[in-house]
Motif scaffolding. Structure first.
Motif, PDB file in Angstrom:
ATOM      1  N   UNK A   1       0.801  -1.220   0.000  1.00 41.64           N
ATOM      2  CA  UNK A   1       0.000   0.000   0.000  1.00 41.64           C
ATOM      3  C   UNK A   1       0.834   1.270   0.000  1.00 41.64           C
ATOM      4  N   UNK A   2       2.027   1.181   0.535  1.00 39.00           N
ATOM      5  CA  UNK A   2       2.896   2.355   0.595  1.00 39.00           C
ATOM      6  C   UNK A   2       3.599   2.689  -0.703  1.00 39.00           C
ATOM      7  N   UNK A   3       3.586   1.771  -1.657  1.00 37.72           N
ATOM      8  CA  UNK A   3       4.293   2.017  -2.916  1.00 37.72           C
ATOM      9  C   UNK A   3       3.381   2.055  -4.137  1.00 37.72           C
ATOM     10  N   UNK A   4       2.117   1.762  -3.950  1.00 32.37           N
ATOM     11  CA  UNK A   4       1.174   1.782  -5.069  1.00 32.37           C
ATOM     12  C   UNK A   4       0.801   3.220  -5.396  1.00 32.37           C
ATOM     13  N   UNK A   5       0.859   3.540  -6.677  1.00 35.87           N
ATOM     14  CA  UNK A   5       0.466   4.872  -7.128  1.00 35.87           C
ATOM     15  C   UNK A   5      -1.012   4.815  -7.488  1.00 35.87           C
ATOM     16  N   UNK A   6      -1.848   5.269  -6.550  1.00 35.03           N
ATOM     17  CA  UNK A   6      -3.296   5.188  -6.726  1.00 35.03           C
ATOM     18  C   UNK A   6      -3.923   6.353  -5.990  1.00 35.03           C
ATOM     19  N   UNK A   7      -4.841   6.998  -6.630  1.00 35.65           N
ATOM     20  CA  UNK A   7      -5.549   8.127  -6.021  1.00 35.65           C
ATOM     21  C   UNK A   7      -6.960   7.667  -5.673  1.00 35.65           C
TER      22      UNK A   7
ATOM     23  N   UNK B   1     -14.759   2.334   0.497  1.00 36.41           N
ATOM     24  CA  UNK B   1     -15.713   2.661  -0.564  1.00 36.41           C
ATOM     25  C   UNK B   1     -15.007   3.101  -1.838  1.00 36.41           C
ATOM     26  N   UNK B   2     -13.731   3.435  -1.741  1.00 36.01           N
ATOM     27  CA  UNK B   2     -12.955   3.797  -2.926  1.00 36.01           C
ATOM     28  C   UNK B   2     -12.390   2.574  -3.641  1.00 36.01           C
ATOM     29  N   UNK B   3     -12.501   1.410  -3.020  1.00 36.38           N
ATOM     30  CA  UNK B   3     -12.070   0.176  -3.667  1.00 36.38           C
ATOM     31  C   UNK B   3     -10.658  -0.259  -3.354  1.00 36.38           C
TER      32      UNK B   3
END
Length: 116
Positions: A59-65, A74-76
């Protein structure tokens, strides 16, 4: 595929004698009853994979907004983390080959999820 193979090798649940219902079964087909849609869905549930990804710090390295920063569920977030694990396995398979990817899936994903 690795999930199906691990389920095939998993011990069968002890049920009452089903040999009368199914007849004699070839020993090579013993684990076939373990491979069901439910078993695969239960094993590779997006929430379970998401928890595993969080344990590994993905989770700390994923580029996701996220759509809603205040509510990641709720954002998935679970689906994003599950697909990130799939993407990592695909990248390892392309770079290092199927044997290395298979070993990583068995040791780093399926084993922590309870399959050997």
């Amino acid at each position: 595929m690795q999930c199906s193979l691990a389920l095939l090798d998993a011990p069968q649940p002890h049920l009452e004698d089903t040999s009368q219902l199914l007849g004699e079964q070839d020993p090579a087909l013993e684990g076939l009853n373990n491979i069901t849609r439910f078993a695969k869905a239960q094993t590779l549930d997006k929430r379970r994979l998401s928890e595993l990804a969080q344990q590994y710090g993905i989770g700390g390295v994923v580029r996701w907004q996220p759509r809603k920063v205040e509510n990641l569920q709720s954002s998935g977030i679970d689906l994003v983390m599950a697909h990130t694990i799939y993407a990592i396995v695909g990248a390892v398979s392309l770079q290092k080959g199927g044997d290395v990817a298979r070993q990583i899936v068995r040791e780093r994903i399926l084993q922590p999820l309870g399959l050997r």
